[in-house]
Write a protein that holds these residues in place. Structure first.
Motif, short mmCIF file in Angstrom:
data_model
loop_
_atom_site.label_atom_id
_atom_site.label_comp_id
_atom_site.label_asym_id
_atom_site.label_seq_id
_atom_site.Cartn_x
_atom_site.Cartn_y
_atom_site.Cartn_z
N ARG A 140 -21.22 6.76 -14.82
CA ARG A 140 -22.29 6.76 -15.74
C ARG A 140 -21.97 6.53 -17.32
NH1 ARG A 140 -24.73 10.73 -18.68
NH2 ARG A 140 -23.28 12.40 -18.00
N ARG A 174 -20.49 5.23 -8.81
CA ARG A 174 -21.09 4.72 -10.19
C ARG A 174 -20.56 5.76 -11.27
NH1 ARG A 174 -27.41 5.17 -11.61
NH2 ARG A 174 -27.32 4.29 -13.80
N SER A 178 -18.83 3.57 -2.27
CA SER A 178 -19.57 3.12 -3.43
C SER A 178 -19.28 4.24 -4.51
CB SER A 178 -20.83 2.41 -3.54
OG SER A 178 -21.71 3.43 -3.25
N TYR A 220 -18.61 -1.17 -5.18
CA TYR A 220 -18.88 -1.23 -3.76
C TYR A 220 -17.59 -1.76 -3.04
CZ TYR A 220 -23.63 -0.97 -5.80
OH TYR A 220 -24.93 -0.55 -6.41
N THR A 248 -20.94 0.10 -11.19
CA THR A 248 -20.86 0.38 -10.12
C THR A 248 -19.84 -0.33 -9.01
OG1 THR A 248 -23.24 1.30 -10.35
CG2 THR A 248 -22.41 0.91 -8.06
N ASP A 292 -24.52 0.50 -15.88
CA ASP A 292 -23.38 1.38 -15.78
C ASP A 292 -22.35 0.53 -14.79
OD1 ASP A 292 -24.34 3.40 -17.17
OD2 ASP A 292 -25.17 4.19 -15.41
N ASP A 328 -20.47 -3.97 -10.35
CA ASP A 328 -21.72 -4.52 -10.76
C ASP A 328 -21.88 -3.64 -12.03
OD1 ASP A 328 -24.30 -4.61 -11.57
OD2 ASP A 328 -25.44 -3.54 -9.89
N ASN A 329 -21.57 -4.53 -13.32
CA ASN A 329 -21.68 -3.96 -14.49
C ASN A 329 -22.84 -4.22 -15.20
OD1 ASN A 329 -20.99 -6.42 -14.94
ND2 ASN A 329 -19.24 -6.14 -16.16
#
Length: 548
Positions: A437, A435, A433, A391, A389, A387, A383-384
């Motif tokens: 930053r 992330r 997951s 999974y 992320t 930031d 997921d961009n």
């Protein structure tokens, strides 16, 4: 001739040691609790002081994490006293300032959780034979329970290594820790005759007494959890060498500590020899440990306290050369003690963080206990939208540990090379997951995730099927200089902060149009402006890539 070759090899080390950092290497520190000399500095006597005691430890661990330390040897049994609620021994006064005082929380459990959050191992450091001042709470309790077990030398008490009950009792303490806590290791200190003990048996018999204690502890630990590492800190010189004398102070003959046998027979997984020496007192004896690892882990301890002006005033180069020598010979390294390291004595912390250990390293796997790696994770999602992320679905464990963590790698190539430690950005991730930053960039980023079992065995990688990128333009650099846009007059900022992909601050500078980045390793970075109140504003991202 051998001395000349040794000197030449030391001179050449600096050319090789920084090239390709090892992916697997133990980087440890002894974190001492006796008298609170490393931690804690605050006594836990109220809710606010408990929180401050915990914050102190968390700040230390943050510093260690930034220097890519991966193993913390935390003094847990101090002198027949503990830093956890034991059914056998009282609390150590370092926690509250009084003998047996309850700190109001479990310091060992807190330390384990905080280490694991940061991807670091915690080994419970157990002081074995010494039990403190003759009239201290811990020593008195043992004397009352076992009247003939404790031997008095001066005003100190010692467990008698020649009595059967000594091994039984210490094994019981270690079993208690392993049963109650998710420790990664049991680290034995002073598992030997005291140097001022008048040994009346033969040296062979004395070595067997100590080895019998080790066998009992090994059985107690491994019967419970085979993945818990058993280690000790032997005297730094194992024995006299053919061309170099130990000058009367060695493990094998002086204190009956047969540590190399313990590696050979599988009684120890790891050794942290106390090599607090220089010159010919260090290098030949380090080679001797290297030649007798028997496939196990050896991470010699360095006496960085000698860097202090009040303790020895060694020049920093004495330690840095030893560090480089250990790396060139495939050995890990350990710092005694934590406070001298995090206080940056003579610049040791800066050297390690900025030059020696600029990338994280994994701890070698206990393949002699279990060698089948877990299956790879499944289905990686990126997921961009803001930031980046990641999974992923969990992997399948093939060991009896029944618990997996995960390593994350990143590169600009479609297939991420997990053999290259420079691609490792997160290790021992406890969830599924992560992330990053402010890590989106114009250039494509590709990810790989692996699973790691309790023994340190790593799965094959799950590679990302798609690149992660954003429309943001990268800041221009030539590998030595980073060019920033002209500062907006409305921007209240005098400094810039450069962060790694994992969010660690790697450089602070005054805000200029050109920033010197020649010391930064290749990789992806973000840069932020910072005002006097430490408020930040993201300026952009850049990639350092210098080519061959």
């Amino acid at each position: 001739m051998k001395k000349l070759l040794l000197s030449l090899s030391l001179a050449l080390l600096a050319l090789a040691v920084h090239a390709q950092p090892p992916k697997h290497e133990v980087r440890a520190v002894w974190l001492t609790t006796i008298g609170g000399i490393d931690w804690p500095r605050t006594h836990a006597t109220s809710s606010s002081s408990i929180r401050e005691q915990q914050r102190e430890l968390s700040r230390i661990l943050d510093q260690l994490k930034k220097a890519n330390v991966n193993t913390v040897l935390l003094q847990t049994r101090v002198r027949a006293t503990t830093i956890y609620p034991s059914q056998y021994e009282p609390y150590d006064p370092c926690l509250t300032g009084r003998q047996g005082g309850n700190p109001g929380y479990d310091p060992l459990r807190y330390a384990i959780d905080e280490c694991h959050k940061r991807g670091m191992e915690l080994h419970a450091w157990v002081v074995t034979i010494p039990v403190g001042k003759w009239n201290s709470a811990g020593c008195k309790a043992l004397r009352n329970r076992y009247p003939s077990l404790i031997h008095k030398i001066g005003d100190e008490g010692y467990m008698n290594p020649e009595m059967e009950e000594t091994g039984n009792y210490i094994a019981k303490i270690c079993r208690e820790i392993v049963d109650k806590y998710d420790v990664d290791g049991i680290h034995l200190d002073y598992i030997r005759y005291p140097e001022n003990w008048k040994i009346k048996v033969s040296k062979d018999r004395g070595r067997q007494y100590i080895t019998d204690i080790v066998k009992k502890i090994h059985r107690a630990v491994k019967q419970r959890k085979r993945w818990v590492k058993l280690s000790c800190s032997p005297i730094g010189k194992y024995s006299d060498l053919s061309r170099y004398s130990s000058k009367g102070w060695n493990a094998y003959n002086t204190v009956c500590q047969d540590a190399q046998r313990w590696l050979r027979e599988g009684l120890m997984d790891e050794l942290f020899p106390m090599m607090y020496f220089r010159g010919d007192n260090f290098y030949p004896f380090a080679i001797n440990w290297k030649e007798h690892t028997y496939g196990r882990i050896v991470a010699p301890g360095l006496g960085i306290w000698f860097l202090s002006r009040s303790e020895g005033n060694w020049p920093l180069t004495d330690i840095t050369r030893e560090l480089e020598f250990l790396r060139s010979n495939g050995l890990g390294h350990t710092y005694f003690r934590s406070r001298f390291f995090t206080d940056n004595t003579k610049g040791i912390y800066d050297y390690v963080r900025n030059r020696l250990d600029t990338y994280p390293a994994l701890i070698p796997a206990l393949t002699w206990e279990h060698s089948t790696p877990p299956q790879a994770p499944r289905r990686l999602f990126i997921d961009n939208s803001n930031d980046i992320t990641l999974y992923w679905d969990g992997a399948t464990d093939n060991s009896d540990g029944d618990y997996l963590t995960y390593n994350v790698y990143v590169s600009h190539n479609g297939t991420v090379d997990i053999r290259d430690s420079r691609n490792l950005v997160a290790h021992r991730v406890m969830g599924k997951s992560i992330r990053f930053r402010g890590s989106s960039s114009h250039a494509p980023l590709y990810f790989a995730v692996t699973a790691v079992d309790r023994y340190g065995n790593e799965s094959s990688p799950l590679q990302s099927a798609a690149e992660a990128r954003s429309s943001q333009q990268l800041l221009r650099n030539d590998g030595r200089r980073l060019y920033l846009p002209k500062k907006d007059p409305a921007l209240d900022a005098n400094f810039v902060v450069i962060e790694s992909l994992a969010g660690n601050i790697v450089k602070r500078e005054y805000y200029n149009d050109v920033i010197d980045i020649h010391n930064l390793p290749e990789g992806v970075y973000s840069i932020h402006s910072m005002n006097r109140n430490k408020k930040t504003h993201r300026l952009g991202h850049f990639i350092v890539k210098r080519g061959e």
